[in-house]
Scaffold this motif. Structure first.
Motif, PDB file in Angstrom:
ATOM      1  N   ALA A  49       0.846  -1.190   0.000  1.00  0.00           N
ATOM      2  CA  ALA A  49       0.000   0.000   0.000  1.00  0.00           C
ATOM      3  C   ALA A  49       0.881   1.238   0.000  1.00  0.00           C
ATOM      4  O   ALA A  49       2.026   1.193   0.432  1.00  0.00           O
ATOM      5  CB  ALA A  49      -0.912   0.009   1.227  1.00  0.00           C
ATOM      6  N   GLY A  50       0.308   2.325  -0.477  1.00  0.00           N
ATOM      7  CA  GLY A  50       1.036   3.585  -0.470  1.00  0.00           C
ATOM      8  C   GLY A  50       0.100   4.735  -0.161  1.00  0.00           C
ATOM      9  O   GLY A  50      -1.108   4.639  -0.389  1.00  0.00           O
ATOM     10  N   ILE A  51       0.680   5.798   0.375  1.00  0.00           N
ATOM     11  CA  ILE A  51      -0.108   6.995   0.651  1.00  0.00           C
ATOM     12  C   ILE A  51       0.721   8.211   0.290  1.00  0.00           C
ATOM     13  O   ILE A  51       1.884   8.322   0.686  1.00  0.00           O
ATOM     14  CB  ILE A  51      -0.587   7.030   2.119  1.00  0.00           C
ATOM     15  CG1 ILE A  51      -1.489   8.239   2.353  1.00  0.00           C
ATOM     16  CG2 ILE A  51       0.569   6.968   3.112  1.00  0.00           C
ATOM     17  CD1 ILE A  51      -2.291   8.141   3.654  1.00  0.00           C
ATOM     18  N   GLY A  52       0.115   9.088  -0.492  1.00  0.00           N
ATOM     19  CA  GLY A  52       0.828  10.266  -0.933  1.00  0.00           C
ATOM     20  C   GLY A  52       0.770  11.394   0.074  1.00  0.00           C
ATOM     21  O   GLY A  52       0.074  11.327   1.089  1.00  0.00           O
ATOM     22  N   THR A  53       1.493  12.451  -0.250  1.00  0.00           N
ATOM     23  CA  THR A  53       1.475  13.617   0.626  1.00  0.00           C
ATOM     24  C   THR A  53       0.088  14.252   0.683  1.00  0.00           C
ATOM     25  O   THR A  53      -0.249  14.922   1.660  1.00  0.00           O
ATOM     26  CB  THR A  53       2.483  14.670   0.155  1.00  0.00           C
ATOM     27  OG1 THR A  53       2.207  14.984  -1.215  1.00  0.00           O
ATOM     28  CG2 THR A  53       3.918  14.146   0.260  1.00  0.00           C
ATOM     29  N   ASP A  54      -0.701  13.998  -0.360  1.00  0.00           N
ATOM     30  CA  ASP A  54      -2.061  14.537  -0.396  1.00  0.00           C
ATOM     31  C   ASP A  54      -3.081  13.600   0.237  1.00  0.00           C
ATOM     32  O   ASP A  54      -4.276  13.883   0.228  1.00  0.00           O
ATOM     33  CB  ASP A  54      -2.478  14.847  -1.837  1.00  0.00           C
ATOM     34  CG  ASP A  54      -2.422  13.624  -2.736  1.00  0.00           C
ATOM     35  OD1 ASP A  54      -2.699  13.764  -3.941  1.00  0.00           O
ATOM     36  OD2 ASP A  54      -2.076  12.532  -2.237  1.00  0.00           O
ATOM     37  N   GLY A  55      -2.601  12.483   0.746  1.00  0.00           N
ATOM     38  CA  GLY A  55      -3.484  11.531   1.407  1.00  0.00           C
ATOM     39  C   GLY A  55      -4.097  10.487   0.497  1.00  0.00           C
ATOM     40  O   GLY A  55      -4.789   9.579   0.970  1.00  0.00           O
ATOM     41  N   ARG A  56      -3.832  10.609  -0.782  1.00  0.00           N
ATOM     42  CA  ARG A  56      -4.381   9.603  -1.686  1.00  0.00           C
ATOM     43  C   ARG A  56      -3.645   8.283  -1.470  1.00  0.00           C
ATOM     44  O   ARG A  56      -2.441   8.253  -1.251  1.00  0.00           O
ATOM     45  CB  ARG A  56      -4.267  10.070  -3.131  1.00  0.00           C
ATOM     46  CG  ARG A  56      -5.327  11.101  -3.477  1.00  0.00           C
ATOM     47  CD  ARG A  56      -5.385  11.383  -4.959  1.00  0.00           C
ATOM     48  NE  ARG A  56      -4.231  12.125  -5.438  1.00  0.00           N
ATOM     49  CZ  ARG A  56      -4.127  12.591  -6.675  1.00  0.00           C
ATOM     50  NH1 ARG A  56      -5.094  12.348  -7.548  1.00  0.00           N
ATOM     51  NH2 ARG A  56      -3.069  13.250  -7.046  1.00  0.00           N
ATOM     52  N   ASN A  58      -3.154   3.939  -2.495  1.00  0.00           N
ATOM     53  CA  ASN A  58      -3.249   2.886  -3.499  1.00  0.00           C
ATOM     54  C   ASN A  58      -2.835   1.571  -2.857  1.00  0.00           C
ATOM     55  O   ASN A  58      -2.082   1.566  -1.864  1.00  0.00           O
ATOM     56  CB  ASN A  58      -2.403   3.200  -4.730  1.00  0.00           C
ATOM     57  CG  ASN A  58      -0.966   3.464  -4.387  1.00  0.00           C
ATOM     58  OD1 ASN A  58      -0.182   2.536  -4.205  1.00  0.00           O
ATOM     59  ND2 ASN A  58      -0.585   4.724  -4.286  1.00  0.00           N
ATOM     60  N   TYR A  59      -3.331   0.490  -3.415  1.00  0.00           N
ATOM     61  CA  TYR A  59      -3.144  -0.831  -2.817  1.00  0.00           C
ATOM     62  C   TYR A  59      -2.877  -1.874  -3.889  1.00  0.00           C
ATOM     63  O   TYR A  59      -3.395  -1.786  -5.000  1.00  0.00           O
ATOM     64  CB  TYR A  59      -4.393  -1.238  -2.022  1.00  0.00           C
ATOM     65  CG  TYR A  59      -4.778  -0.253  -0.948  1.00  0.00           C
ATOM     66  CD1 TYR A  59      -5.669   0.778  -1.228  1.00  0.00           C
ATOM     67  CD2 TYR A  59      -4.229  -0.346   0.325  1.00  0.00           C
ATOM     68  CE1 TYR A  59      -6.003   1.705  -0.247  1.00  0.00           C
ATOM     69  CE2 TYR A  59      -4.570   0.570   1.307  1.00  0.00           C
ATOM     70  CZ  TYR A  59      -5.455   1.593   1.013  1.00  0.00           C
ATOM     71  OH  TYR A  59      -5.783   2.510   1.983  1.00  0.00           O
ATOM     72  N   GLU A  61      -3.600  -5.400  -5.488  1.00  0.00           N
ATOM     73  CA  GLU A  61      -4.918  -6.003  -5.673  1.00  0.00           C
ATOM     74  C   GLU A  61      -5.285  -6.974  -4.560  1.00  0.00           C
ATOM     75  O   GLU A  61      -6.432  -7.038  -4.127  1.00  0.00           O
ATOM     76  CB  GLU A  61      -4.976  -6.711  -7.025  1.00  0.00           C
ATOM     77  CG  GLU A  61      -6.374  -7.123  -7.462  1.00  0.00           C
ATOM     78  CD  GLU A  61      -7.283  -5.938  -7.712  1.00  0.00           C
ATOM     79  OE1 GLU A  61      -6.800  -4.886  -8.165  1.00  0.00           O
ATOM     80  OE2 GLU A  61      -8.496  -6.075  -7.440  1.00  0.00           O
ATOM     81  N   SER A  62      -4.314  -7.712  -4.062  1.00  0.00           N
ATOM     82  CA  SER A  62      -4.587  -8.770  -3.092  1.00  0.00           C
ATOM     83  C   SER A  62      -5.057  -8.248  -1.733  1.00  0.00           C
ATOM     84  O   SER A  62      -5.582  -9.028  -0.933  1.00  0.00           O
ATOM     85  CB  SER A  62      -3.343  -9.640  -2.899  1.00  0.00           C
ATOM     86  OG  SER A  62      -2.268  -8.861  -2.413  1.00  0.00           O
ATOM     87  N   VAL A  63      -4.880  -6.953  -1.463  1.00  0.00           N
ATOM     88  CA  VAL A  63      -5.303  -6.423  -0.163  1.00  0.00           C
ATOM     89  C   VAL A  63      -6.410  -5.386  -0.279  1.00  0.00           C
ATOM     90  O   VAL A  63      -6.900  -4.884   0.741  1.00  0.00           O
ATOM     91  CB  VAL A  63      -4.112  -5.828   0.626  1.00  0.00           C
ATOM     92  CG1 VAL A  63      -2.972  -6.820   0.720  1.00  0.00           C
ATOM     93  CG2 VAL A  63      -3.650  -4.510   0.027  1.00  0.00           C
ATOM     94  N   LYS A  64      -6.805  -5.070  -1.493  1.00  0.00           N
ATOM     95  CA  LYS A  64      -7.864  -4.079  -1.675  1.00  0.00           C
ATOM     96  C   LYS A  64      -9.129  -4.521  -0.950  1.00  0.00           C
ATOM     97  O   LYS A  64      -9.538  -5.676  -1.039  1.00  0.00           O
ATOM     98  CB  LYS A  64      -8.154  -3.873  -3.163  1.00  0.00           C
ATOM     99  CG  LYS A  64      -7.147  -2.987  -3.873  1.00  0.00           C
ATOM    100  CD  LYS A  64      -7.523  -2.789  -5.336  1.00  0.00           C
ATOM    101  CE  LYS A  64      -6.514  -1.900  -6.022  1.00  0.00           C
ATOM    102  NZ  LYS A  64      -6.832  -1.749  -7.484  1.00  0.00           N
TER     103      LYS A  64
END
Length: 116
Positions: A49-56, A58-59, A61-64
């Motif tokens: 998973a990742g999180i940007g500085t703007d809070g967006r 992404n994951y 597929e296996s953990v979505k």
């Protein structure tokens, strides 16, 4: 010097939940994207998973739908809420910035074990 302290791992049953935390120091936390990686025995490290500085976020597929990452810039902390855990989620989990990945700089990680 950047220091990362990952915590919150442990033993969980299938279908259970864990919340991982990663506290960072020695870095401008709010100015960085953050990601969670994991490495299971005998397997390559993979991004979860990742999180940007703007809070967006992404994951992979296996953990979505099961995992949620968030950040608290005031606490220099990034979180990974893991629900509906599966045995395949068993791994050591790491938090990291893209630059740290590039430089091969990893923390000690936190072990997650999901028992069936």
């Amino acid at each position: 010097q950047v220091q990362l302290v990952e915590s919150g791992g442990g033993l969980a049953q299938v279908g259970g939940s864990l919340r991982l935390s990663c506290v960072a120091s020695g870095i401008i936390f709010s100015g960085n994207d953050w990601a969670w990686y994991r490495q299971a025995p005998g397997r390559q490290r993979e991004v979860v998973a990742g999180i940007g500085t703007d809070g967006r976020t992404n994951y992979v597929e296996s953990v979505k739908g099961r995992f949620t990452t968030s950040r608290d810039n005031a606490k220099n902390t990034v979180y990974l809420q893991m629900n509906m855990l599966k045995p395949d989620d068993t791994a050591v989990y790491y938090c990291v910035t893209p630059m740290m990945v590039h430089d091969h700089r990893w923390g000690q990680g936190t072990q997650v074990t999901v028992s069936s």
